[in-house]
Design a protein around this motif. Structure first.
Motif, PDB file in Angstrom:
ATOM      1  N   SER A 177     115.460 -21.872  89.297  1.00 22.94           N
ATOM      2  CA  SER A 177     116.457 -22.287  90.284  1.00 22.94           C
ATOM      3  C   SER A 177     116.463 -23.806  90.451  1.00 22.94           C
ATOM      4  O   SER A 177     117.539 -24.433  90.515  1.00 22.94           O
ATOM      5  N   GLN A 178     115.285 -24.413  90.521  1.00 19.00           N
ATOM      6  CA  GLN A 178     115.196 -25.861  90.688  1.00 19.00           C
ATOM      7  C   GLN A 178     115.759 -26.586  89.466  1.00 19.00           C
ATOM      8  O   GLN A 178     116.459 -27.600  89.593  1.00 19.00           O
ATOM      9  N   THR A 179     115.470 -26.064  88.259  1.00 23.31           N
ATOM     10  CA  THR A 179     115.991 -26.687  87.043  1.00 23.31           C
ATOM     11  C   THR A 179     117.512 -26.625  87.012  1.00 23.31           C
ATOM     12  O   THR A 179     118.180 -27.601  86.639  1.00 23.31           O
ATOM     13  N   LEU A 180     118.065 -25.490  87.433  1.00 20.80           N
ATOM     14  CA  LEU A 180     119.517 -25.348  87.460  1.00 20.80           C
ATOM     15  C   LEU A 180     120.136 -26.313  88.460  1.00 20.80           C
ATOM     16  O   LEU A 180     121.123 -26.994  88.143  1.00 20.80           O
ATOM     17  N   ARG A 181     119.566 -26.405  89.658  1.00 21.40           N
ATOM     18  CA  ARG A 181     120.113 -27.319  90.670  1.00 21.40           C
ATOM     19  C   ARG A 181     120.021 -28.769  90.201  1.00 21.40           C
ATOM     20  O   ARG A 181     120.950 -29.561  90.420  1.00 21.40           O
ATOM     21  N   ARG A 182     118.924 -29.127  89.549  1.00 20.80           N
ATOM     22  CA  ARG A 182     118.771 -30.494  89.062  1.00 20.80           C
ATOM     23  C   ARG A 182     119.829 -30.811  88.003  1.00 20.80           C
ATOM     24  O   ARG A 182     120.430 -31.899  88.008  1.00 20.80           O
ATOM     25  N   LEU A 241     125.033 -33.477  86.484  1.00 17.93           N
ATOM     26  CA  LEU A 241     126.385 -33.367  85.937  1.00 17.93           C
ATOM     27  C   LEU A 241     127.464 -33.529  87.002  1.00 17.93           C
ATOM     28  O   LEU A 241     128.638 -33.738  86.684  1.00 17.93           O
ATOM     29  N   GLY A 242     127.066 -33.397  88.262  1.00 12.90           N
ATOM     30  CA  GLY A 242     128.012 -33.557  89.353  1.00 12.90           C
ATOM     31  C   GLY A 242     128.965 -32.402  89.533  1.00 12.90           C
ATOM     32  O   GLY A 242     130.077 -32.581  90.063  1.00 12.90           O
ATOM     33  N   THR A 243     128.560 -31.205  89.121  1.00 14.39           N
ATOM     34  CA  THR A 243     129.432 -30.045  89.253  1.00 14.39           C
ATOM     35  C   THR A 243     128.609 -28.767  89.209  1.00 14.39           C
ATOM     36  O   THR A 243     127.490 -28.752  88.691  1.00 14.39           O
TER      37      THR A 243
END
Length: 288
Positions: free
Chosen positions: A24-29, A34-36
């Motif tokens: 989850s943290q990797t995805l949010r980062r 990417l700003g999206t």
């Protein structure tokens, strides 16, 4: 990519053998960088947003490029290792794939081979395009495959044979037979739309031949012939297996042909895949 393939963070974490918060943290980062947003939740699954869909192929290309780079370094040091994944249609998994893999493994024993089965040429091409397979092996009827998403390497063209448990029902002799020479035979056939089925359907109704069984999976054809249910028309690639089972095999004279080809990505073809394709091309004449 694990989230795309599994549909959830939990399943992706299980596949990657890491804790769910880490995924989850990797995805949010990544989304912050990417700003999206890349995913939206639909029920219990995560579905790609338009931005996520735009990212998926470059991401797969990057993963493939890293794997190719790793394999290239190992190959430069004189040892080819790693894993080669092949997607094959069922008939080609019977022949010529086993012989090709055997030849490749004797030359490169440090490379492990994985095989997945695809029912259609489109599924084989998709597996190669999305990176789940390094090489594809397929056959299409009456002409070479044309697909702009992959690179096609034709191997050879083959025809069809009729297999029977009791040769007495076939025309006399050992040579090829025409479909109009087949009389009063019980036919075991596959699904409509295949080359095997088209040849069977081309037998004139006036011959007295008729279908007694239609199977969903072509792998069931030979066992049913062995059981005495009837005769079957199959691709010539099945010849060796039919003979080994004690069946009579005769070539069928027909305009139908199968064009057998390898498919590889348009870019980032690893050393193992390159070597496999080269060996397959050199062995092509032996597989006709």
């Amino acid at each position: 990519m694990a989230i795309v393939d599994t549909g959830s963070v939990h399943a992706a974490a299980s596949r990657l053998l890491v804790a769910q918060p880490s995924v989850s943290q990797t995805l949010r980062r990544l989304e912050r960088e990417l700003g999206t947003e890349l995913f939206q939740r639909t029920g219990r699954r995560l579905v790609l947003t338009p931005a996520g869909r735009a990212l998926i192929q470059p991401a797969r290309d990057l993963i493939r490029a890293l794997e190719v780079a790793r394999s290239a370094v190992e190959s430069a040091e004189g040892v080819m290792s790693g894993r080669l994944t092949i997607s094959s249609m069922p008939s080609q998994a019977v022949h010529p794939l086993p012989a090709l893999i055997g030849r490749f493994r004797r030359a490169h024993p440090a490379v492990s081979v994985g095989i997945s089965t695809a029912r259609t040429p489109a599924e084989v091409c998709q597996a190669v395009e999305d990176g789940s397979a390094d090489v594809g092996l397929l056959a299409v009827s009456n002409g070479p495959l044309r697909d702009a998403t992959v690179r096609i390497q034709p191997l050879y063209v083959q025809g069809y044979v009729i297999v029977a448990r009791d040769p007495s029902g076939l025309p006399p002799g050992q040579g090829p037979v025409r479909v109009d020479e087949l009389t009063d035979l019980d036919l075991v056939v596959g699904q409509p739309g295949t080359g095997m089925r088209r040849v069977a359907d081309s037998i004139p109704s006036s011959t007295g031949c008729h279908v007694v069984a239609q199977v969903e999976h072509r792998e069931a054809l030979l066992p049913l012939v062995l059981a005495g249910l009837g005769v079957a028309i199959v691709a010539d690639s099945w010849r060796a297996m039919a003979l080994a089972a004690g069946l009579t095999v005769r070539e069928v004279t027909t305009d139908e042909t199968l064009h057998v080809s390898l498919v590889v990505p348009l870019s980032f073809v690893g050393p193992a895949a390159q070597r496999f394709c080269t060996m397959a091309a050199n062995a092509g004449i032996d597989n006709q």
